[in-house]
Design an enzyme around this catalytic site. Structure first.
Site, PDB file in Angstrom:
ATOM      1  N   ARG A  48     158.164  -8.081  77.509  1.00 38.35           N
ATOM      2  CA  ARG A  48     158.757  -7.065  76.640  1.00 38.35           C
ATOM      3  C   ARG A  48     160.040  -6.586  77.302  1.00 38.35           C
ATOM      4  NH1 ARG A  48     159.850  -4.408  72.896  1.00 38.35           N
ATOM      5  NH2 ARG A  48     158.507  -3.168  71.557  1.00 38.35           N
ATOM      6  N   LYS A  49     160.798  -5.745  76.618  1.00 38.97           N
ATOM      7  CA  LYS A  49     162.022  -5.213  77.220  1.00 38.97           C
ATOM      8  C   LYS A  49     161.690  -4.406  78.470  1.00 38.97           C
ATOM      9  CE  LYS A  49     162.350  -0.935  74.487  1.00 38.97           C
ATOM     10  NZ  LYS A  49     163.186  -0.181  73.533  1.00 38.97           N
TER      11      LYS A  49
ATOM     12  N   GLY B   5     166.161   8.293  64.497  1.00 37.29           N
ATOM     13  CA  GLY B   5     165.910   7.991  63.099  1.00 37.29           C
ATOM     14  C   GLY B   5     164.533   7.466  62.783  1.00 37.29           C
TER      15      GLY B   5
ATOM     16  N   ARG C 213     175.628  -5.404  71.526  1.00 44.09           N
ATOM     17  CA  ARG C 213     175.330  -4.493  72.635  1.00 44.09           C
ATOM     18  C   ARG C 213     175.900  -5.081  73.924  1.00 44.09           C
ATOM     19  NH1 ARG C 213     169.476  -3.799  72.755  1.00 44.09           N
ATOM     20  NH2 ARG C 213     169.805  -2.300  71.082  1.00 44.09           N
TER      21      ARG C 213
ATOM     22  N   CYS D  74     164.816   5.753  69.935  1.00 46.22           N
ATOM     23  CA  CYS D  74     165.978   5.383  70.756  1.00 46.22           C
ATOM     24  C   CYS D  74     166.821   6.598  71.108  1.00 46.22           C
ATOM     25  CB  CYS D  74     166.826   4.344  70.026  1.00 46.22           C
ATOM     26  SG  CYS D  74     165.984   2.777  69.737  1.00 46.22           S
ATOM     27  N   GLY D  75     166.763   7.635  70.265  1.00 46.30           N
ATOM     28  CA  GLY D  75     167.484   8.874  70.562  1.00 46.30           C
ATOM     29  C   GLY D  75     166.763   9.787  71.531  1.00 46.30           C
TER      30      GLY D  75
END
Length: 596
Positions: free
Chosen positions: A228-229, A489, A114, A494-495
């Site tokens: 966390r992110k 998915g 990434r 994430c989508g």
């Protein structure tokens, strides 16, 4: 925001005053996540109930890979070590601090990388680097535009990691701190600097934040052990292309009606996960252009110290906001920014105004604010790219524009600074037969995560299914408006299925008592100035086209004004579908090519 977007006066300059610097922490011989933590955070990280990732970071922080990652790759290439001798925690977890994601379930011994691309800006040189690098991997090498306007490359082997990271450095990019407990790619207006409707060109702020966060691409341990992110976005128009409502920190350009000053209203806490999806809340703060970089960095340091380190499903920044409250967080951030810092209250109208502007469609050809220049938006179906695509994208940027392009959170392309006399020739370039400038109403709104093809968490295929579905339905229906369909998915989303007009979330389903890939279906997501999240209305829908085509056709007819074309192959196909004998061109293609 309605009153915040009044006609803007001359931009205020970014302050030339020296920014507040954070003293470098004393580092262990082997970097530990504890090195950068204050007393409160260190106590949380060492507690018995700290999660397993905290314990892994305590032992050795992922930032160690900023050195060791090169050494491991070079040793593998020389034959001095072999895969079986490597520390799996280093390979499967810590290498994510370098942006390298091992996918043992789908593609063992191969990595997704990434790359951080602030505001989605890329040069032709960078695009050619991507294309040439993944070309060596043949069918295993491909790339994706992500929903954070970053680039992900796939098929890379660890032996090539050092070469890749050095190559990124050479073209002015970095993959460091793009995964795990770090700030992910910063998103903004993909038209920044050329947008006739923007209040402010936000790119200088984003570049400076990126530089400080990553130590100019070398890695910065101070910001590498968040709980966390963390996602940051900056919005400069009423369109809110940056989706500030679903970011941990959203900065909305606003104008103080009393003084005319242009700065940023702050919203916080937006995030998606498998357990909870939340829109941002008002932070009741207006920051000046001089404050924006230091505010972002101070907030991250406060989150590092005060965020939870117990349950990773409840460690996102929204939980810190709810635990401490907005007033206390503002107090802590102001103190962290330095003595005398004043955080003013929000200016303008409500966070999500009733009187909203329409969200612009930026695909196609549009005039810039610079006379005689245009930007051109193109659709990349589901964001999937291959080596030759990167090379063609670079050639188009050089031949017709200024050698740059932008990728978007909608997984598309924007070519800025195209002279009017080059528009006709540009649109005739063969690349735009694949990446359409005027796609159909479903493909132009399609967004998809990677899905089960590559992702360990994927419960359903996404990209191929989504493209087939769009093309099939576009062939049989007249659809009077763009319909944004978001495929993801798994429940980690994430989508971003929750912001689609129609959302698809991978999950279990059954056919004749047998487990198959499936989707939960959502409807009602909105983006722009008055956003809302979609709600689930059905689950366990089999993820095959025989099921999806008639189901989504019905949704489009009942909710989006679609009509069946009255004659020819499309009408025949509909009749076959109604008889349970659906045989779309996409299905035939899959069967003939053994892809079904």
């Amino acid at each position: 925001l309605a009153s915040s977007f009044a006609a803007a006066p001359r931009r205020l300059p970014i302050s030339a005053a020296a920014p507040r610097r954070v003293a470098a922490p004393a580092m262990s011989a082997v970097p530990s996540g504890l090195d950068v933590l204050g007393p409160l955070a260190k106590e949380k990280a060492l507690a018995k109930n700290a999660n397993k990732i905290e314990k892994l970071k305590n032992e050795k922080c992922g930032s160690a890979m900023w050195t060791e990652g090169y050494e491991i790759a070079d040793a593998l290439r020389r034959g001095d070590t072999k895969w079986e001798d490597l520390n799996l925690d280093d390979i499967d977890v810590r290498m994510k601090w370098n942006g390298f994601f091992h996918r043992p379930k789908r593609t063992p011994k191969k990595f997704m990388i990434r790359i951080k691309v602030p505001n989605g800006e890329l040069t032709s040189e960078q695009l050619r680097f991507f294309g040439k690098f993944i070309e060596r991997y043949g069918e295993d090498g491909c790339g994706d535009i992500t929903t954070r306007a970053a680039i992900q490359l796939r098929g890379v082997v660890l032996e090539d990691a050092a070469e890749f990271m050095r190559g990124l450095d050479a073209v002015g990019l970095t993959s460091k701190q793009s995964g795990m407990d770090n700030v992910r790619n910063m998103v903004g207006n993909p038209l920044a600097g050329v947008d006739p409707d923007e209040m402010l060109d936000t790119r200088p702020f984003m570049r400076e934040i990126q530089k400080r966060l990553t130590n100019d691409g070398k890695g910065n341990q101070v910001y590498a052990n968040l709980p966390r992110k963390f996602n940051i976005s900056m919005n400069s128009t009423r369109d809110n292309f940056a989706h500030t409502h679903i970011n941990d920190l959203g900065l909305d350009c606003a104008q103080d009606p009393a003084t005319g000053e242009i700065g940023f209203n702050v919203v916080v806490g937006g995030f998606f996960s498998g357990q909870r999806c939340a829109m941002s809340v008002d932070f009741d703060t207006f920051i000046s252009q001089d404050q924006v970089v230091e505010f972002c960095l101070a907030l991250l340091r406060v989150y590092t110290e005060h965020g939870s380190r117990v349950n990773r499903t409840k460690n996102r920044f929204m939980y810190c906001v709810e635990d401490l409250g907005v007033p206390k967080l503002k107090e802590l951030i102001a103190a962290e920014m330095g003595e005398g810092t004043v955080l003013r209250p929000r200016v303008g109208g409500p966070i999500y105004p009733a009187d909203h502007a329409p969200h612009r469609d930026i695909l196609g050809v549009h005039p810039q604010k610079q006379d005689g220049l245009f930007f051109v938006g193109a659709n990349v179906p589901a964001g999937r790219l291959f080596a030759q695509d990167f090379m063609d994208m670079a050639d188009v940027a050089d031949e017709f524009g200024d050698g740059t392009l932008r990728v978007t959170v909608a997984e598309g392309l924007i070519y800025p600074n195209i002279p009017q006399d080059k528009l006709v020739a540009m649109q005739a370039h063969p690349m735009f037969q694949r990446f359409l400038i005027s796609p159909g109403p479903l493909l132009r709104g399609l967004v998809s995560c990677t899905g089960a093809q590559f992702c360990n968490f994927g419960l359903a295929d996404t990209k191929l299914t989504a493209i087939d579905l769009c093309r099939t339905l576009e062939a049989e229906l007249d659809i009077p408006q763009t319909v944004r369909m978001h495929f993801t998915g798994c429940p980690n989303t994430c989508g971003q299925a929750q912001i689609g007009d129609i959302g698809f979330i991978g999950g279990p389903a059954r056919v004749d008592g047998k487990a198959v890939q499936g989707y939960s279906l959502l409807m009602g997501g909105k983006i722009g100035e008055t956003p809302s999240l979609a709600e689930q209305f059905e689950k366990g829908v089999p993820a095959d086209l025989e099921t999806l085509v008639p189901k989504v056709r019905e949704i489009l007819i009942e909710n989006f004004g679609a009509t069946v074309r009255g004659s020819g192959a499309a009408a025949t196909a509909v009749a076959e579908a109604d008889d349970g004998e659906w045989k779309s061109p996409a299905l035939r293609f899959r069967a003939e090519n053994k892809l079904a």
